[in-house]
Design a protein around this motif. Structure first.
Motif, PDB file in Angstrom:
ATOM      1  N   PRO A 323      -9.468   8.616   1.785  1.00  0.00           N
ATOM      2  CA  PRO A 323      -9.047   7.564   1.364  1.00  0.00           C
ATOM      3  C   PRO A 323      -9.949   6.305   1.171  1.00  0.00           C
ATOM      4  O   PRO A 323      -9.648   5.197  -0.011  1.00  0.00           O
ATOM      5  N   ILE A 324     -10.986   6.660   1.494  1.00  0.00           N
ATOM      6  CA  ILE A 324     -12.226   5.357   1.447  1.00  0.00           C
ATOM      7  C   ILE A 324     -12.421   4.795  -0.421  1.00  0.00           C
ATOM      8  O   ILE A 324     -12.276   4.150  -0.927  1.00  0.00           O
ATOM      9  N   LEU A 325     -12.798   6.776  -0.599  1.00  0.00           N
ATOM     10  CA  LEU A 325     -13.118   7.167  -2.036  1.00  0.00           C
ATOM     11  C   LEU A 325     -12.306   6.226  -3.246  1.00  0.00           C
ATOM     12  O   LEU A 325     -12.207   5.789  -4.159  1.00  0.00           O
ATOM     13  N   ILE A 328     -11.539   2.906  -3.689  1.00  0.00           N
ATOM     14  CA  ILE A 328     -12.855   2.031  -4.075  1.00  0.00           C
ATOM     15  C   ILE A 328     -12.428   2.104  -5.820  1.00  0.00           C
ATOM     16  O   ILE A 328     -12.883   1.516  -6.823  1.00  0.00           O
ATOM     17  N   ALA A 329     -11.989   3.924  -5.927  1.00  0.00           N
ATOM     18  CA  ALA A 329     -11.786   4.151  -7.109  1.00  0.00           C
ATOM     19  C   ALA A 329     -11.088   2.863  -8.044  1.00  0.00           C
ATOM     20  O   ALA A 329     -10.139   2.403  -9.343  1.00  0.00           O
ATOM     21  N   LEU A 330      -9.404   3.149  -7.165  1.00  0.00           N
ATOM     22  CA  LEU A 330      -8.173   2.730  -7.431  1.00  0.00           C
ATOM     23  C   LEU A 330      -8.987   0.864  -8.059  1.00  0.00           C
ATOM     24  O   LEU A 330      -8.409   0.185  -8.537  1.00  0.00           O
ATOM     25  N   GLU A 331      -9.585   0.409  -6.692  1.00  0.00           N
ATOM     26  CA  GLU A 331     -10.573  -0.725  -6.976  1.00  0.00           C
ATOM     27  C   GLU A 331     -10.854  -1.520  -8.374  1.00  0.00           C
ATOM     28  O   GLU A 331     -10.714  -2.464  -9.361  1.00  0.00           O
ATOM     29  N   PRO A 428      -8.694  -6.521   0.547  1.00  0.00           N
ATOM     30  CA  PRO A 428      -9.639  -5.538   1.377  1.00  0.00           C
ATOM     31  C   PRO A 428      -8.195  -5.557   2.512  1.00  0.00           C
ATOM     32  O   PRO A 428      -8.876  -5.108   3.286  1.00  0.00           O
ATOM     33  N   ASP A 429      -7.630  -5.621   2.066  1.00  0.00           N
ATOM     34  CA  ASP A 429      -6.223  -5.539   3.812  1.00  0.00           C
ATOM     35  C   ASP A 429      -6.449  -3.675   3.118  1.00  0.00           C
ATOM     36  O   ASP A 429      -6.373  -3.018   4.488  1.00  0.00           O
ATOM     37  N   THR A 430      -6.076  -4.019   2.373  1.00  0.00           N
ATOM     38  CA  THR A 430      -5.614  -2.040   2.181  1.00  0.00           C
ATOM     39  C   THR A 430      -7.240  -1.343   1.999  1.00  0.00           C
ATOM     40  O   THR A 430      -6.374  -0.048   2.567  1.00  0.00           O
ATOM     41  N   LEU A 432      -9.054  -1.606   4.811  1.00  0.00           N
ATOM     42  CA  LEU A 432      -9.275  -1.890   5.904  1.00  0.00           C
ATOM     43  C   LEU A 432      -7.498  -0.391   6.184  1.00  0.00           C
ATOM     44  O   LEU A 432      -8.082   0.150   7.904  1.00  0.00           O
ATOM     45  N   ASN A 433      -6.936  -0.688   5.342  1.00  0.00           N
ATOM     46  CA  ASN A 433      -6.338   0.074   5.998  1.00  0.00           C
ATOM     47  C   ASN A 433      -6.223   1.720   5.409  1.00  0.00           C
ATOM     48  O   ASN A 433      -5.847   2.616   6.415  1.00  0.00           O
ATOM     49  N   ALA A 434      -6.964   1.951   3.742  1.00  0.00           N
ATOM     50  CA  ALA A 434      -8.040   2.863   4.247  1.00  0.00           C
ATOM     51  C   ALA A 434      -8.802   3.433   4.383  1.00  0.00           C
ATOM     52  O   ALA A 434      -9.380   4.610   5.479  1.00  0.00           O
ATOM     53  N   LEU A 435      -9.577   2.510   5.713  1.00  0.00           N
ATOM     54  CA  LEU A 435     -10.107   2.773   6.430  1.00  0.00           C
ATOM     55  C   LEU A 435      -9.579   3.428   8.132  1.00  0.00           C
ATOM     56  O   LEU A 435     -10.053   4.707   8.721  1.00  0.00           O
ATOM     57  N   ARG A 436      -8.715   3.156   8.363  1.00  0.00           N
ATOM     58  CA  ARG A 436      -7.539   3.378   9.288  1.00  0.00           C
ATOM     59  C   ARG A 436      -6.786   5.145   8.735  1.00  0.00           C
ATOM     60  O   ARG A 436      -7.400   6.251   9.876  1.00  0.00           O
ATOM     61  N   GLN A 437      -6.579   5.611   7.892  1.00  0.00           N
ATOM     62  CA  GLN A 437      -6.451   6.596   7.486  1.00  0.00           C
ATOM     63  C   GLN A 437      -7.810   7.068   7.238  1.00  0.00           C
ATOM     64  O   GLN A 437      -7.515   8.417   7.775  1.00  0.00           O
ATOM     65  N   GLU A 438      -8.881   7.098   7.101  1.00  0.00           N
ATOM     66  CA  GLU A 438     -10.292   8.281   6.945  1.00  0.00           C
ATOM     67  C   GLU A 438     -10.278   8.396   8.576  1.00  0.00           C
ATOM     68  O   GLU A 438     -10.752   9.280   9.132  1.00  0.00           O
ATOM     69  N   THR A 439     -10.039   7.324   9.463  1.00  0.00           N
ATOM     70  CA  THR A 439     -10.411   7.517  11.770  1.00  0.00           C
ATOM     71  C   THR A 439      -9.344   8.958  11.457  1.00  0.00           C
ATOM     72  O   THR A 439      -9.385   9.423  12.354  1.00  0.00           O
ATOM     73  N   ALA A 440      -7.942   8.579  11.369  1.00  0.00           N
ATOM     74  CA  ALA A 440      -7.060   9.269  12.137  1.00  0.00           C
ATOM     75  C   ALA A 440      -7.544  10.584  11.100  1.00  0.00           C
ATOM     76  O   ALA A 440      -7.641  11.923  11.981  1.00  0.00           O
ATOM     77  N   ARG A 441      -8.087  10.621  10.263  1.00  0.00           N
ATOM     78  CA  ARG A 441      -8.386  12.076   9.368  1.00  0.00           C
ATOM     79  C   ARG A 441      -8.556  12.926  10.120  1.00  0.00           C
ATOM     80  O   ARG A 441      -9.497  14.107  10.617  1.00  0.00           O
ATOM     81  N   SER A 442     -10.067  12.428  10.436  1.00  0.00           N
ATOM     82  CA  SER A 442     -11.785  12.651  11.050  1.00  0.00           C
ATOM     83  C   SER A 442     -11.142  13.116  12.749  1.00  0.00           C
ATOM     84  O   SER A 442     -12.329  14.120  12.739  1.00  0.00           O
ATOM     85  N   ILE A 443     -10.704  12.268  13.206  1.00  0.00           N
ATOM     86  CA  ILE A 443     -10.324  12.615  14.686  1.00  0.00           C
ATOM     87  C   ILE A 443      -9.093  13.811  14.860  1.00  0.00           C
ATOM     88  O   ILE A 443      -8.746  13.823  16.239  1.00  0.00           O
ATOM     89  N   GLY A 444      -8.336  13.621  13.216  1.00  0.00           N
ATOM     90  CA  GLY A 444      -7.389  14.570  13.719  1.00  0.00           C
ATOM     91  C   GLY A 444      -6.055  14.083  14.943  1.00  0.00           C
ATOM     92  O   GLY A 444      -5.185  14.770  15.442  1.00  0.00           O
ATOM     93  N   CYS A 445      -5.352  12.556  14.674  1.00  0.00           N
ATOM     94  CA  CYS A 445      -5.012  12.052  15.011  1.00  0.00           C
ATOM     95  C   CYS A 445      -3.414  11.703  14.112  1.00  0.00           C
ATOM     96  O   CYS A 445      -3.995  11.342  13.036  1.00  0.00           O
ATOM     97  N   SER A 446      -2.132  10.995  14.613  1.00  0.00           N
ATOM     98  CA  SER A 446      -1.856   9.866  13.688  1.00  0.00           C
ATOM     99  C   SER A 446      -2.171   8.739  13.410  1.00  0.00           C
ATOM    100  O   SER A 446      -3.012   7.947  14.426  1.00  0.00           O
TER     101      SER A 446
END
Length: 472
Positions: A323-325, A328-331, A428-430, A432-446
């Motif tokens: 999600p972070i990549l 960045i590509a969209l930005e 920047p708010d987007t 932080l949301n991408a970082l949130r998605q990345e974290t959820a994927r890495s630890i396997g939670c919602s």
């Protein structure tokens, strides 16, 4: 004036006109849509010679100019500062109101109310750091607070501070606040200034401290152990003429930020005054050339040595695993598209000024906005940035160039290990949301189960994915 008062006001106006009485209509800035009806009524009145109509209002852009021009105008602005504010309060109170019942705690509570009221009003000088917006704390709030304290001390009953906190927070001062952060500040003030600990007669006022150990009042303030209004006035007289940020619990350098905001407002007002009434309404090559050259030259200077206006970037695909990549590509894509869109509009404007292209409605609107020192709405629709055009152009190019650095660091897989400057991003708010998605994927939670945690000192041991950021 307020909701449901219009018909009553007109009826009273007619009656006072017939009888030759005086009438005062207050807070007309709250009913600007009704003022044309008032104008019509005034035009058909045949009042007696002694009739007078007083109108009070705050500055409002929609106040009818005809009504203003037909009135004798008086401008009143209370002198600023905590000291002046407190003196006005104690001038409005009589000695009997302070010394009623000879109750020391009551007299000291009224001083706390006066201080609290002054702090709430004078904190408005530090928008947006003090309050996020201008709240209309007024004398009516002070009167209501006085009535509450007066009644709670009647009959020798045990004083319940929770009543004061609840009423001032929910019904009086807090009833004007619509921002959670501002409400939290108000709640902190209430706990600080209205407590039995503060009114303990066994300590001097200068030694009174909050739970955190800091002073509740400045060092110049020592609550008198008397019910004499003169003693409280003498305490106020010892305050400095100029407010100190510490009086409001604000950092010492807040003055610099406040002065910068005031300076920007003055400069903006001077620009409005300096522009011609007919500016941009019709094409004048000499006027447009002189007025728009600074903007066109700045844009040319900002893009020297840069490939942004010629760079080709493919729209980002949905195949990115991270999600972070993807962000960045969209930005990067949106940044380059915004730069090139601005370049096309300014290039068309330059051609019209040189006489190599016909004037179109789009170029006309662009030139009108720029000549009026306003950011064109077509630019703001793509990215909501500074309202001043030259600041907007600098911000766009700075962020677009910074985005290239983010892309380069992401390609080397070192982005999250670096210190990230969020002011370099358009959204920047987007991120932080991408970082949130990345974290959820890495630890396997919602995503909904995640909590955003920040630390100023050391890394957070429990965090699976963490980044260092600055300029939040």
């Amino acid at each position: 004036m307020g909701q449901g008062q219009a018909d009553v006001a007109l009826a009273t106006l007619r009656e006072c006109s017939r009888n030759g009485d005086w009438l005062c209509l207050k807070n007309l800035h709250l009913v600007t849509a009704w003022l044309p009806l008032l104008e019509k009524e005034l035009n058909v009145l045949h009042p007696k010679a002694n009739f007078r109509l007083w109108l009070t209002a705050e500055v409002h852009p929609r106040f009818p100019p005809i009504l203003l021009q037909s009135s004798l105008k008086i401008t009143y602005e209370a002198p600023p500062g905590l000291k002046k504010n407190l003196l006005r309060t104690y001038e409005s109170w009589t000695p009997e109101q302070i010394s009623k019942g000879g109750n020391l705690a009551r007299a000291q509570s009224l001083f706390c109310l006066a201080w609290f009221h002054a702090v709430c009003q004078e904190r408005r000088n530090y928008i947006p750091q003090g309050w996020t917006k201008f709240y209309e704390f007024s004398l009516s709030d002070l009167r209501a607070g006085f009535e509450i304290i007066d009644r709670l001390f009647e009959g020798g009953k045990i004083f319940q501070w929770e009543f004061v906190h609840g009423l001032l927070e929910s019904a009086i001062y807090g009833g004007r606040i619509d921002n959670p952060s501002d409400l939290h500040i108000l709640r902190s003030y209430l706990k600080q200034f209205f407590s039995a600990r503060l009114l303990s007669s066994t300590h001097s006022g200068g030694q009174r401290r909050s739970k955190g150990g800091g002073r509740i009042f400045p060092s110049q303030i020592s609550l008198p152990n008397s019910c004499s209004i003169m003693d409280y006035r003498s305490v106020v007289e010892n305050l400095p003429e100029d407010d100190r940020p510490a009086f409001f619990g604000l950092p010492a350098n807040i003055e610099r930020s406040s002065q910068r905001i005031i300076s920007s407002q003055v400069i903006s007002q001077l620009r409005v005054l300096s522009r011609s009434v007919a500016t941009g309404s019709k094409f004048d090559r000499e006027l447009w050339s002189n007025g728009l050259s600074p903007v066109l030259n700045l844009w040319k200077k900002l893009n020297q040595g840069s490939t942004l206006i010629h760079q080709k970037v493919e729209p980002p695909t949905e195949g990115q695993k991270s999600p972070i990549l993807s962000f960045i590509a969209l930005e990067q894509f949106n940044a380059i598209r915004l730069v090139q869109s601005i370049h096309q509009s300014l290039a068309a404007l330059s051609k019209v000024i040189r006489g190599t292209q016909l004037l179109t409605p789009e170029v006309q609107k662009l030139a009108t906005a720029l000549l009026n020192q306003e950011c064109p709405i077509t630019w703001q629709n793509k990215w909501e940035g500074p309202e001043e055009p030259m600041q907007y152009l600098r911000a766009v190019v700075t962020r677009a160039l910074a985005t290239q650095s983010w892309v380069e660091r992401a390609s080397r897989q070192v982005l999250l290990s670096d210190i990230l400057d969020l002011s370099e991003l358009f959204h920047p708010d987007t991120f932080l949301n991408a970082l949130r998605q990345e974290t959820a994927r890495s630890i396997g939670c919602s995503m909904d189960s995640l909590v955003f945690v920040s630390s100023w000192r050391s890394p957070i041991a429990q965090a699976k994915l963490q980044v260092k950021v600055e300029y939040m």
